[in-house]
Design a protein around this motif. Sequence first.
Motif, short mmCIF file in Angstrom:
data_model
loop_
_atom_site.label_atom_id
_atom_site.label_comp_id
_atom_site.label_asym_id
_atom_site.label_seq_id
_atom_site.Cartn_x
_atom_site.Cartn_y
_atom_site.Cartn_z
N PRO A 55 59.32 127.05 27.04
CA PRO A 55 59.67 128.38 26.49
C PRO A 55 61.09 128.42 25.91
O PRO A 55 61.32 129.05 24.88
CB PRO A 55 59.54 129.30 27.70
N LEU A 56 62.03 127.73 26.56
CA LEU A 56 63.40 127.71 26.06
C LEU A 56 63.52 126.93 24.77
O LEU A 56 64.37 127.24 23.92
CB LEU A 56 64.33 127.14 27.12
N LEU A 57 62.67 125.92 24.59
CA LEU A 57 62.67 125.19 23.33
C LEU A 57 62.22 126.09 22.19
O LEU A 57 62.79 126.06 21.09
CB LEU A 57 61.77 123.96 23.42
N PHE A 58 61.23 126.93 22.44
CA PHE A 58 60.80 127.89 21.42
C PHE A 58 61.94 128.86 21.10
O PHE A 58 62.16 129.22 19.94
CB PHE A 58 59.58 128.66 21.90
N VAL A 59 62.67 129.28 22.12
CA VAL A 59 63.80 130.18 21.90
C VAL A 59 64.86 129.50 21.04
O VAL A 59 65.41 130.10 20.10
CB VAL A 59 64.39 130.63 23.25
N ALA A 60 65.19 128.23 21.37
CA ALA A 60 66.21 127.51 20.60
C ALA A 60 65.78 127.33 19.15
O ALA A 60 66.59 127.52 18.23
CB ALA A 60 66.46 126.15 21.25
N PHE A 95 71.76 123.55 22.15
CA PHE A 95 71.22 124.54 23.07
C PHE A 95 70.58 123.87 24.29
O PHE A 95 70.80 124.30 25.42
CB PHE A 95 70.18 125.41 22.35
N VAL A 96 69.82 122.82 24.06
CA VAL A 96 69.09 122.17 25.16
C VAL A 96 69.97 121.15 25.87
O VAL A 96 70.12 121.17 27.10
CB VAL A 96 67.80 121.51 24.64
N ALA A 97 70.56 120.22 25.09
CA ALA A 97 71.26 119.10 25.69
C ALA A 97 72.60 119.48 26.28
O ALA A 97 73.06 118.87 27.23
CB ALA A 97 71.46 117.99 24.64
N LEU A 98 73.27 120.48 25.72
CA LEU A 98 74.57 120.89 26.25
C LEU A 98 74.43 122.07 27.19
O LEU A 98 74.79 121.99 28.37
CB LEU A 98 75.51 121.22 25.09
N ASN A 99 73.86 123.15 26.72
CA ASN A 99 73.80 124.37 27.50
C ASN A 99 72.91 124.22 28.73
O ASN A 99 73.32 124.46 29.87
CB ASN A 99 73.31 125.51 26.61
#
Length: 275
Positions: A55-60, A95-99
Amino acid sequence: MSTLPAEALTGTAPVAPAREAEPAAAPLAPRARLLPALGAVYRAQLSRARVARIPLLFVATFQSVGIMVLMRGVVDGGAEARAVVAGSAVLVVAFVALNLLAQYFGQLRAGGGLDHYATLPVPPAAVVLGAAGAYASFTVPGTVVTAVAGSVLFGLPLGHLWILAAVVPLAGAALSGLGAALGLLAPRQELATLLGQLGMSAALLLGVLPADRLPGPVGWARDLLPSTYGVEALARTFDARPDWTAVGLDLAVCGAVGVVSLAVATWAYRRAAVR
């Protein structure tokens, strides 16, 4: 009639019963080698991320595509359009790798999860590299979708998007190392979350906005951001005749920063695991 012990009649001393030999301590299992341990941690983290982070990948991805749509009303084309598309694509990685990785290691440290990893016979580098690699790999679909959508939106060529095969792992390594270090060095979980979000915001503002629109001091901060060189490498490939020497130099700098950031994250993991 008195009874005498047999030892008195024979003149021999009693023989003590033989003691059983104590079992020897079993040797400890050898420490796992780096590559097999790295593969095991990578597969475990990738499986976990696939379930919990989709779901967070869709958000990013939606966030990056939305930024490009908004910028379409301001930027017509040229170098500014290339910067917007490249920055938005790398923003998915940030968004994914850092946050998210900063939040993950912050939660792991606060919840005692590092104690579990510390009991396993795996090198600290395998834990950091495995988690970083899994989170960076998780960004590939969103980055590709964003780059293709941006290229179509701004009328940019699609022929050199294969460079994403180099941009994603190198920028992902640099940003994952930074995110892991922030999560492990932050004294509190809330601070790790805050630092991860600030890092992603910096990647948004300094990566998506064209470099020539930024004031001098802000431009210097942009040069210090690890994702900048991945953005520059991708933006150069949208030219009709890309300068491959400059692209290779940007990727080399991005890779060097990734090595340094992952080394710092490994040191931070050792420091947090023994405290």
